[in-house]
Scaffold this active site. Structure first.
Site, PDB file in Angstrom:
ATOM      1  N   HIS A  43      49.901  69.123   0.277  1.00  0.00           N
ATOM      2  CA  HIS A  43      51.355  68.897   0.194  1.00  0.00           C
ATOM      3  C   HIS A  43      51.605  67.782  -0.826  1.00  0.00           C
ATOM      4  O   HIS A  43      51.753  66.618  -0.473  1.00  0.00           O
ATOM      5  CB  HIS A  43      51.902  68.506   1.566  1.00  0.00           C
ATOM      6  CG  HIS A  43      53.387  68.446   1.638  1.00  0.00           C
ATOM      7  ND1 HIS A  43      54.095  68.774   2.781  1.00  0.00           N
ATOM      8  CD2 HIS A  43      54.330  68.090   0.731  1.00  0.00           C
ATOM      9  CE1 HIS A  43      55.391  68.615   2.561  1.00  0.00           C
ATOM     10  NE2 HIS A  43      55.548  68.188   1.318  1.00  0.00           N
ATOM     11  N   GLU A  70      52.231  73.218   0.182  1.00  0.00           N
ATOM     12  CA  GLU A  70      53.508  72.910   0.804  1.00  0.00           C
ATOM     13  C   GLU A  70      54.305  71.982  -0.107  1.00  0.00           C
ATOM     14  O   GLU A  70      53.732  71.183  -0.846  1.00  0.00           O
ATOM     15  CB  GLU A  70      53.310  72.179   2.124  1.00  0.00           C
ATOM     16  CG  GLU A  70      52.567  72.933   3.197  1.00  0.00           C
ATOM     17  CD  GLU A  70      52.421  72.106   4.466  1.00  0.00           C
ATOM     18  OE1 GLU A  70      52.082  72.706   5.497  1.00  0.00           O
ATOM     19  OE2 GLU A  70      52.630  70.878   4.423  1.00  0.00           O
ATOM     20  N   HIS A 190      52.786  70.790  12.422  1.00  0.00           N
ATOM     21  CA  HIS A 190      53.280  69.423  12.519  1.00  0.00           C
ATOM     22  C   HIS A 190      53.015  68.886  13.923  1.00  0.00           C
ATOM     23  O   HIS A 190      53.597  69.333  14.901  1.00  0.00           O
ATOM     24  CB  HIS A 190      54.769  69.289  12.189  1.00  0.00           C
ATOM     25  CG  HIS A 190      55.093  67.933  11.593  1.00  0.00           C
ATOM     26  ND1 HIS A 190      55.023  67.677  10.246  1.00  0.00           N
ATOM     27  CD2 HIS A 190      55.425  66.772  12.168  1.00  0.00           C
ATOM     28  CE1 HIS A 190      55.336  66.415  10.010  1.00  0.00           C
ATOM     29  NE2 HIS A 190      55.564  65.837  11.166  1.00  0.00           N
TER      30      HIS A 190
END
Length: 239
Positions: A43, A70, A190
């Site tokens: 990410h 991401e 998450h």
């Protein structure tokens, strides 16, 4: 079977804190695969406080399983994705100064923008997933944008799990059922960890992929990376 994609951002955070190349992020990605991970997630953020754009370019050829990038689809991110062509891109609406991702997309209010982004990535042969809160309307909105999958933002589930797993997972089950009903693939991520992961997968066994980073690196400090990845795989390989 649900697949485990290991987010290696925190490994880059440790490297960046000292400079140099210790730990080696590319080697970590290869090691995670050798230890059983079925995907690698990165990410990159504009401030490059962990994974850098240059890391993404270097890691891409090394990943032999599935490579997932991401991020917020700002122009530089879009250019990077189109350059390296990952297997999957996950669209996350994180602000440039966010410590970590903290909400899903409003796929209704942002439909035109997300539709254009999904169309571009699909033209490159990249599977597109949209990060959403556990709301069936947002799931339907993602489908309308042309996404291939949604990733359910599981922070609320993780926070509420100790107070009652069934209640914590209920909105996720509703959103997951909507995704299944309309033919969207389903990811989750998450704050999933060794305590709450198995219950989530038992409740929503059609989850295609979980992306986990912070908890894996924390557990690896005590268990070692190989044993940690095996422990996480045991929580999702339950059927």
């Amino acid at each position: 079977m649900t697949r485990l994609s290991v987010n290696i951002n925190k490994i880059a955070t440790i490297r960046n804190a000292r400079g140099g190349n210790m730990p080696d992020v590319e080697k970590a990605a290869r090691d995670c695969e050798d230890f059983g991970a079925q995907g690698i997630t990165v990410h990159p953020r504009p401030d490059e406080r962990h994974i850098r754009y240059s890391d993404v370019r270097e890691i891409r050829p090394a990943v032999k399983t599935e490579f997932n990038i991401e991020g917020n689809p700002i122009p530089s991110f879009i250019d990077l994705v189109c350059e390296v062509v990952p297997d999957q891109v996950t669209l996350v609406p994180d602000a440039h100064d966010a410590i970590t991702s903290n909400s899903g997309w409003d796929t209704l209010a942002n439909r035109d923008f997300l539709t254009d982004v999904c169309k571009l990535f699909r033209s490159k042969g990249i599977r597109t997933s949209i990060f959403v809160d556990p709301d069936p309307a947002m799931v339907e909105g993602a489908a309308a944008c042309g996404a291939d999958r949604v990733e359910l933002y599981t922070a609320a589930y993780a926070e509420e799990y100790p107070l009652g797993p069934e209640k914590a997972v209920a909105p996720y089950l509703a959103a997951a059922r909507k995704a299944k009903e309309i033919g969207l693939g389903l990811n989750a991520g998450h704050d999933l960890n060794l305590e709450n992961l198995e219950f989530y997968i038992r409740t929503i066994p059609w989850t295609d992929e979980v992306s986990i980073g912070h908890a894996i690196i924390c557990d690896a400090l005590y268990m070692g990376l190989e044993k940690t990845i095996q422990a996480y795989l045991s929580k999702i390989d339950i059927f």
